[in-house]
Write a protein that holds these residues in place. Structure first.
Motif, PDB file in Angstrom:
ATOM      1  N   VAL A   1      57.375 -37.843  38.763  1.00 53.89           N
ATOM      2  CA  VAL A   1      57.533 -36.395  38.677  1.00 53.89           C
ATOM      3  C   VAL A   1      58.735 -36.065  37.814  1.00 53.89           C
ATOM      4  CG1 VAL A   1      57.730 -34.225  39.956  1.00 53.89           C
ATOM      5  CG2 VAL A   1      56.717 -36.218  41.072  1.00 53.89           C
TER       6      VAL A   1
ATOM      7  N   SER B   1      63.037 -29.257  45.491  1.00 54.75           N
ATOM      8  CA  SER B   1      61.829 -30.031  45.161  1.00 54.75           C
ATOM      9  C   SER B   1      62.192 -31.461  44.783  1.00 54.75           C
ATOM     10  CB  SER B   1      61.081 -29.369  44.002  1.00 54.75           C
ATOM     11  OG  SER B   1      60.625 -28.089  44.338  1.00 54.75           O
TER      12      SER B   1
ATOM     13  N   LEU C   1      60.920 -34.751  46.890  1.00 54.32           N
ATOM     14  CA  LEU C   1      60.023 -35.728  46.266  1.00 54.32           C
ATOM     15  C   LEU C   1      60.673 -37.095  46.154  1.00 54.32           C
ATOM     16  CD1 LEU C   1      58.650 -33.326  43.522  1.00 54.32           C
ATOM     17  CD2 LEU C   1      57.379 -34.197  45.502  1.00 54.32           C
TER      18      LEU C   1
ATOM     19  N   VAL D   1      61.822 -39.541  40.330  1.00 57.26           N
ATOM     20  CA  VAL D   1      61.954 -38.149  39.900  1.00 57.26           C
ATOM     21  C   VAL D   1      63.063 -38.014  38.868  1.00 57.26           C
ATOM     22  CG1 VAL D   1      62.355 -35.768  40.647  1.00 57.26           C
ATOM     23  CG2 VAL D   1      61.198 -37.381  42.189  1.00 57.26           C
TER      24      VAL D   1
ATOM     25  N   CYS E   1      55.863 -29.239  47.180  1.00 55.85           N
ATOM     26  CA  CYS E   1      55.902 -30.676  47.470  1.00 55.85           C
ATOM     27  C   CYS E   1      54.751 -31.089  48.375  1.00 55.85           C
ATOM     28  CB  CYS E   1      57.241 -31.045  48.104  1.00 55.85           C
ATOM     29  SG  CYS E   1      58.631 -30.875  46.966  1.00 55.85           S
TER      30      CYS E   1
ATOM     31  N   ALA F   1      52.054 -33.795  47.235  1.00 56.75           N
ATOM     32  CA  ALA F   1      51.831 -34.978  48.071  1.00 56.75           C
ATOM     33  C   ALA F   1      50.365 -35.102  48.464  1.00 56.75           C
ATOM     34  CB  ALA F   1      52.714 -34.904  49.315  1.00 56.75           C
TER      35      ALA F   1
END
Length: 513
Positions: A6, A18, A22, A29, A484, A488
């Motif tokens: 991400v 966020s 994550l 990320v 999120c 997911a």
């Protein structure tokens, strides 16, 4: 070119929440921010030892923040301390009468008694109604995503029954007769960029949220909270790239996003946009990454008002003032019409005065004060020439503050900073200098707002003020939670079934009300 699970574009609170969520779920990320510091609208300026928080000024619903830190394996208190503020704020009317909002209902009702004793029972009835709306609009629906307006059909009858569709001011007026009490109970949509005469009564839940859980200040200022999010994100292996405005996003032949900045290229399966939605969609997303339907929707969207902000660092203190003061001008509806409908310049104004040093002396040198004055103004669709208007309104604000609230202000200013709608557009890259994203009126609420997950572009998500549920710190944190969860769910079935298990199934605070 490094590949990430991400990339989060924008390190405002929506992006920070966020990114940490994550990363806590085990995804790789990258957090990309155009400015040289994290925070987005919660940017901080240090001027001669005075710390000026650019954006949000209060914390409500702290449990939403605590959930994110708990999910990462630590306690928020170990990274950022919150202290309660009471009274929450004081509203001062043009004739110098006032109402202070205390956490204690009895103390607050005593304030109403002093202004309009005949409205005591009406205020209690309003509280009951606001509580019902709060239960439905926040507890049940606060972290739910509506993919489109039709997905709201199941809850619309209940909201209609609660009169939650009518404007806030109209709903409040059913319960109280005093114009001052009506203004006090209806101004809350302004905190998220809305017009009380247009925003739906759903936003009366803000009043209930304050009374349920209180108002807080983070020691070190709001940027200290942004720093806490970022510190934990980095500890878990998240990578951050500052001074890196995103110039172009495309989808390559492998179906991956390619994010191009001036100095770096990134590749990812999923992209979370926390930047200004209008600008990002219109100027950054290209080719197969460009959501055409969303772009057309944004063409028709109403943007929120903007703000004229003045920051003062002084060598004098005013201990008689509370931390949050809202000074309402001689006009209420007429002024709001000037801001939201006519979009014109005006001589009178209302101003929100925030003095964080009332609670937190660390923000200024010894004996000094940090003062933040916010005047709601139209966004740049007003065509105001801010280069010319800036010194005019600045002088009016200084004079007003000196005469009514801060005697001796002008002679005590050590440093001063001004932020106008033009700065919102240039520095924060906010379309037309809007301060709060889309204006929160009925047809731009819940399922009428852009979805947190793009129905057009696989792997494209949004967090922050422009998506669901909306602006304000609780709304932005909830938007990250929704985003999120959707992300997911989209990747968990194939790749990581444990992802969904790590997200809270229900709010952790429901039983504490």
């Amino acid at each position: 070119m490094k590949k990430y699970d991400v990339v989060v574009a924008g390190a405002g609170f929506g992006g920070l929440a966020s990114a940490l969520t994550l990363q806590s779920m085990g995804l790789s990320v990258a957090l990309i921010e155009a400015l040289d510091k994290i925070g987005g609208r919660a940017y901080v300026e240090n001027s001669k030892g005075y710390l000026f928080d650019r954006g949000p000024s209060i914390i409500t619903a702290p449990f939403l923040i605590d959930d994110i830190f708990a999910m990462s394996g630590i306690n928020r208190e170990d990274y950022c301390q919150f202290v309660p503020v009471d009274p929450f704020y004081k509203v001062v009317f043009h004739d110098d009468t006032s109402i202070s909002h205390y956490h204690s209902e009895n103390k607050f009702l005593n304030e109403i008694q002093n202004i309009s004793p005949e409205d005591i029972e009406g205020v209690k009835s309003f509280f009951d109604q606001a509580d019902k709306i709060f239960q439905k609009g926040f507890i049940e629906l606060g972290d739910k995503n509506f993919s489109n307006p039709f997905s709201m059909l199941g809850v619309a009858p209940q909201l209609l029954k609660l009169n939650a569709i009518r404007p806030v001011y109209s709903m409040v007026s059913r319960f109280v007769k005093s114009e001052k009490v009506r203004q006090f109970l209806s101004f809350h949509p302004l905190l998220i960029g809305g017009n009380p005469f247009r925003a739906s009564a759903v936003y009366s839940l803000i009043n209930r949220l304050e009374r349920a859980y209180g108002v807080y200040h983070p020691i070190g200022g709001m940027h200290a909270l942004a720093t806490a999010f970022h510190k934990r994100f980095s500890e878990l292996g998240g990578e951050t790239f500052l001074s890196s405005p995103v110039e172009t996003v495309i989808k390559n032949n492998n179906g991956l996003f390619e994010i191009i900045t001036q100095s770096k290229h990134f590749e990812c399966q999923n992209l979370v946009v926390n930047a200004d939605m209008h600008r990002f969609v219109k100027t950054v997303l290209k080719g197969d990454a460009y959501p055409r339907k969303l772009s057309r929707k944004l063409n028709r969207a109403d943007l929120s008002m903007s703000a004229f902000l003045m920051y003062f660092g002084t060598n004098k203190q005013w201990p008689e003032l509370c931390q949050h003061t809202i000074a309402l001008g001689p006009r209420y509806k007429e002024l709001l019409d000037d801001i939201f409908i006519k979009k014109v310049e005006f001589e009178d104004f209302s101003v929100y005065i925030h003095i964080p040093t009332r609670t937190d002396a660390s923000l200024a040198p010894a004996g000094g004060e940090v003062i933040y004055a916010l005047v709601p103004v139209p966004n740049l669709s007003s065509k105001t020439n801010w280069e010319e208007y800036k010194p005019i309104i600045a002088q009016r604000v200084r004079k007003f503050l000196e005469e009514k609230f801060l005697p001796g202000l002008n002679n005590s200013i050590v440093t001063e900073s001004i932020f106008t709608p033009l700065d919102f557009e240039t520095t924060l890259r906010s379309h037309l200098g809007n301060a709060f994203g889309l204006e929160p009126w009925l047809m731009q609420s819940a399922g009428f707002r852009p979805s947190n997950s793009s129905p057009e572009i696989e792997g494209l998500y949004f967090a922050g003020a422009n998506t669901q549920p909306g602006a304000g710190l609780p709304g932005v944190i909830l938007s990250a939670r929704i985003t999120c969860r959707l992300l997911a769910k989209d990747i968990g079935a194939q790749k990581m079934p444990a992802l969904l298990a790590k997200l809270p199934k229900t709010f952790s605070y429901v039983n504490s009300i």
